[in-house]
Scaffold this active site. Structure first.
Site, short mmCIF file in Angstrom:
data_model
loop_
_atom_site.label_atom_id
_atom_site.label_comp_id
_atom_site.label_asym_id
_atom_site.label_seq_id
_atom_site.Cartn_x
_atom_site.Cartn_y
_atom_site.Cartn_z
CG HIS A 9 -16.53 52.96 -2.98
ND1 HIS A 9 -16.09 52.11 -3.95
CD2 HIS A 9 -17.61 53.60 -3.50
CE1 HIS A 9 -16.88 52.20 -5.01
NE2 HIS A 9 -17.80 53.11 -4.77
CG HIS A 48 -14.41 55.41 -6.50
ND1 HIS A 48 -15.30 55.49 -5.45
CD2 HIS A 48 -15.09 55.78 -7.60
CE1 HIS A 48 -16.46 55.92 -5.91
NE2 HIS A 48 -16.38 56.11 -7.21
#
Ligand code: PAF
Length: 281
Positions: free
Chosen positions: A34, A37
């Site tokens: 997501h 990250h």
């Protein structure tokens, strides 16, 4: 961007980069990437010439009744997210290749891993510390980026890097949040729309702790009482723990030492386990 599946392939991809003297950064992940990250990958790209993102759902950090089997595997989307964020190499080994079938060596960091989540997820941090050690050995990065969201994991990794003399700089990246304040997590996918809205009570309660500290409150016990009471507005949230701890040792802090303590919370919203924390500045 290159995708490699085995350690020999990884080493072959990295050898010319090392030969050119390029610095290597590692962002360890379990995939289901997501924006949180992606922020870690972008940060790694700022700090090192070559960025390796590992994608490996590590079986040894899941308990027998946890979500290993249903943990989302979204490789095609992850590949795209890595490419967009500037990753150079994805290292995505199979479990069979990465762990010897009779592997019996574990990395255990002791006290720092025993409280908070460690109490509720026995063996979890041993699995994390072991797989991260394996990833450090496979990639041999100069820097690595971890999210502040996993406060105890960060403390565990700092300790193992220090104790085992890994020549790796750890960069902690602040928690990336949804517009309503909820910390981004791959497990947020398990939440219903209603639960996603309800979850905003968690960061709000942590902010209350911060505002009490700003007003001069330094007694952790009093802060925790106020935060618990505030969280009672979310009766569906089954609290596992709320604690104020030292960021390095994870030991409870009776009084707030600015910048060194964090308030950390974990619990179940419906069937989904959520964690969050805030460093008390
Ligand atoms: O934070 C995670 O996603 C995992 O615990 C990690 C660090 C990739 C180890 O499997």
């Amino acid at each position: 961007m290159q995708v490699v599946r085995t350690i020999p392939e990884l080493q072959k991809a990295l050898a010319p980069k090392r030969h050119q003297g390029l610095s290597i950064g590692l962002v360890p992940t379990m995939g289901c990437l997501h924006s949180g990250h992606q922020a870690l990958i972008k940060r790694a790209k700022k700090e090192s010439a070559v960025v390796v993102v590992s994608i490996f759902v590590n079986p040894t950090q899941f308990g027998p009744n946890e979500d290993f089997a249903r943990y989302p595997r979204t490789f095609a989307a992850d590949e795209q997210a890595c490419r967009e964020s500037g990753a150079d190499i994805i290292f995505a080994p199979s479990t069979e290749d990465f762990y010897a079938s009779d592997a019996s060596t574990w990395v255990n960091v002791g006290y720092v891993s025993e409280g908070l989540c460690g109490k509720f997820r026995p063996g979890h941090f041993q699995g994390v510390a072991t797989v991260v050690t394996m990833l450090f050995n496979a990639v041999q990065p100069q820097i690595t980026v971890f999210g502040q969201k996993d406060l105890q994991q960060l403390a565990v990794i700092r300790r193992l890097v220090r104790d085992l003399h890994f020549p790796i700089k750890i960069i902690a990246h602040e928690t990336v949040r949804e517009p309503n304040g909820v910390a981004m997590s791959s497990r947020n996918r398990y939440l219903s729309e209603i639960e996603k809205t309800k979850a905003e009570a968690i960061p709000k309660a942590l902010k209350l702790a911060q505002s009490l500290v700003e007003k001069g409150e330094s007694d952790a016990h009093r802060i925790l009482i106020a935060v618990r009471e505030n969280l009672s507005s979310l009766p569906d949230f089954q609290i596992q723990y709320i604690e104020i701890v030292n960021c390095e040792t994870m030991a409870p802090c009776p009084t707030i030492e600015r910048g060194e303590c964090a308030i950390a919370v974990a619990g179940y919203l419906g069937k989904t386990r959520l964690i969050d924390n805030l460093i008390l500045r």
